[in-house]
Scaffold this motif. Structure first.
Motif, PDB file in Angstrom:
ATOM      1  N   TYR A  72       0.834  -1.204   0.000  1.00  0.00           N
ATOM      2  CA  TYR A  72       0.000   0.000   0.000  1.00  0.00           C
ATOM      3  C   TYR A  72       0.869   1.256   0.000  1.00  0.00           C
ATOM      4  CZ  TYR A  72      -4.383  -2.494   1.058  1.00  0.00           C
ATOM      5  OH  TYR A  72      -5.494  -3.302   1.000  1.00  0.00           O
ATOM      6  N   HIS A  73       1.937   1.228   0.792  1.00  0.00           N
ATOM      7  CA  HIS A  73       2.777   2.423   0.926  1.00  0.00           C
ATOM      8  C   HIS A  73       3.588   2.681  -0.342  1.00  0.00           C
ATOM      9  CE1 HIS A  73       1.309   2.112   4.876  1.00  0.00           C
ATOM     10  NE2 HIS A  73       2.221   1.279   5.350  1.00  0.00           N
TER      11      HIS A  73
ATOM     12  N   GLU B 223       1.217   4.537  -2.436  1.00  0.00           N
ATOM     13  CA  GLU B 223       1.111   5.899  -1.902  1.00  0.00           C
ATOM     14  C   GLU B 223       2.318   6.739  -2.314  1.00  0.00           C
ATOM     15  OE1 GLU B 223      -1.444   5.313   2.204  1.00  0.00           O
ATOM     16  OE2 GLU B 223       0.647   4.648   2.172  1.00  0.00           O
TER      17      GLU B 223
ATOM     18  N   VAL C  61      -5.587   0.688   6.727  1.00  0.00           N
ATOM     19  CA  VAL C  61      -5.780   0.132   5.388  1.00  0.00           C
ATOM     20  C   VAL C  61      -6.768  -1.032   5.325  1.00  0.00           C
ATOM     21  CG1 VAL C  61      -3.466   0.842   4.681  1.00  0.00           C
ATOM     22  CG2 VAL C  61      -3.829  -1.472   5.576  1.00  0.00           C
TER      23      VAL C  61
ATOM     24  N   MET D 285      -9.519  -0.720   2.762  1.00  0.00           N
ATOM     25  CA  MET D 285      -9.104  -0.974   1.382  1.00  0.00           C
ATOM     26  C   MET D 285      -8.977  -2.461   1.139  1.00  0.00           C
ATOM     27  SD  MET D 285      -8.400   0.655  -1.468  1.00  0.00           S
ATOM     28  CE  MET D 285      -8.552  -0.423  -2.905  1.00  0.00           C
ATOM     29  N   ASP D 286      -8.520  -3.196   2.146  1.00  0.00           N
ATOM     30  CA  ASP D 286      -8.447  -4.645   2.008  1.00  0.00           C
ATOM     31  C   ASP D 286      -9.832  -5.237   1.729  1.00  0.00           C
ATOM     32  OD1 ASP D 286      -5.778  -5.578   2.180  1.00  0.00           O
ATOM     33  OD2 ASP D 286      -6.391  -7.113   3.606  1.00  0.00           O
TER      34      ASP D 286
ATOM     35  N   VAL E 138      -5.745   0.466  -5.763  1.00  0.00           N
ATOM     36  CA  VAL E 138      -5.360   1.445  -4.747  1.00  0.00           C
ATOM     37  C   VAL E 138      -5.139   2.809  -5.399  1.00  0.00           C
ATOM     38  CG1 VAL E 138      -3.661   2.025  -2.971  1.00  0.00           C
ATOM     39  CG2 VAL E 138      -4.367  -0.358  -3.292  1.00  0.00           C
TER      40      VAL E 138
ATOM     41  N   LEU F  69      -7.462   4.307   3.332  1.00  0.00           N
ATOM     42  CA  LEU F  69      -6.035   4.012   3.484  1.00  0.00           C
ATOM     43  C   LEU F  69      -5.433   4.648   4.741  1.00  0.00           C
ATOM     44  CD1 LEU F  69      -4.773   4.442  -0.186  1.00  0.00           C
ATOM     45  CD2 LEU F  69      -4.890   2.315   1.107  1.00  0.00           C
TER      46      LEU F  69
END
Length: 257
Positions: free
Chosen positions: A154-155, A158, A202, A205-206, A238, A251
């Protein structure tokens, strides 16, 4: 279960979850339930290698944040803080270790050599193992962990989109590379903005990824516990949330004061 126990049931579980021969897979894990089935960390490691076969590649996270406190980092000996499975991967004689002190990986398999000499300055940058996994059409497999406790990818998304609630923070530490050369090096992490009370959040989002049918396999604590997703599809999903301005509550969230 003995040291020479048959790992075929694990291999069958991982393939049923969505891992195929020839895949490049990043594995995040909590092995507590799998260890209770009688397997050792080394057997679990080898089961993932067998699941991808001789043409596949597996990445195991060796994340360790002690360097953020100024502790020395040695690619040859600094231990993983991500559990017994990842330490078993680090200690494999054929493991290739990547060089970011906080976000290093043990890479095993057909494409492991592509990760040698990877000293990405930013933990989630364009030259990081996350980016390499993305470009090479890899997958992410998560064993018995919620997204909040595992999905560092995820990061990476981002950072690629320069989200407003994170920024680059530079850390410095004594660093020893694979050849034993020591010197002071600088690395960065795309950290959340603590002054603004930003919290990583997060799991919503999952749930979206499940709802969109992008995960295959089992939820944490259910069945064999492994779920799998294609990195490119996760990145796109994402990215869509970020570019549409839907990130708060999906997120990240703000600390309640």
């Amino acid at each position: 279960m003995t040291a020479d126990a048959d790992i075929t049931p694990l291999v069958e579980d991982w393939r049923a979850a969505g891992i195929s021969e020839g895949d490049m897979v990043l594995v995040h894990s909590s092995t507590r339930r799998t260890l209770k089935r009688g397997y050792s960390p080394e057997q679990i490691r080898d089961s993932f290698l067998e699941a991808v076969g001789p043409k596949g590649t597996v990445l195991f996270p060796l994340f360790n944040f002690n360097f953020c406190k100024g502790d020395a980092f040695d690619m040859r000996s600094s231990k993983s803080r991500m559990g017994a499975l990842t330490e078993a991967a680090r200690q494999h004689p054929e493991a290739v270790r990547t060089g970011h002190p906080a976000y290093s990986f043990a890479v095993l398999g057909a494409e492991a050599e592509a990760f040698r000499k990877v000293y990405n300055s930013s933990g989630y940058g364009t030259d990081s193992p996350f980016a390499m996994l993305h470009r090479r059409g890899g997958k992410i497999a998560v064993l018995d962990l919620m997204g909040q406790n595992s999905m560092t990818f995820y990061h990476y998304v981002e950072e690629m989109h320069r989200v407003f609630y994170r920024y680059h923070k530079v850390f410095t530490c004594p660093f020893t590379d694979w050849d034993g050369v020591t010197g002071e090096r600088h690395f960065s992490i795309y950290v959340r903005d603590l002054e603004r009370g930003v919290l990583t959040d997060v799991n919503p989002m999952d749930e979206r990824l499940w709802d969109q049918g992008l995960y295959s396999g089992c939820r944490p604590g259910e069945g064999h516990g492994l779920r799998v997703i294609e990195a490119r599809k996760m990145f796109d999903a994402v990215a869509q949330a970020i570019t549409s301005g839907e990130v708060e509550g999906v997120l990240f969230s703000y600390e309640q004061k």
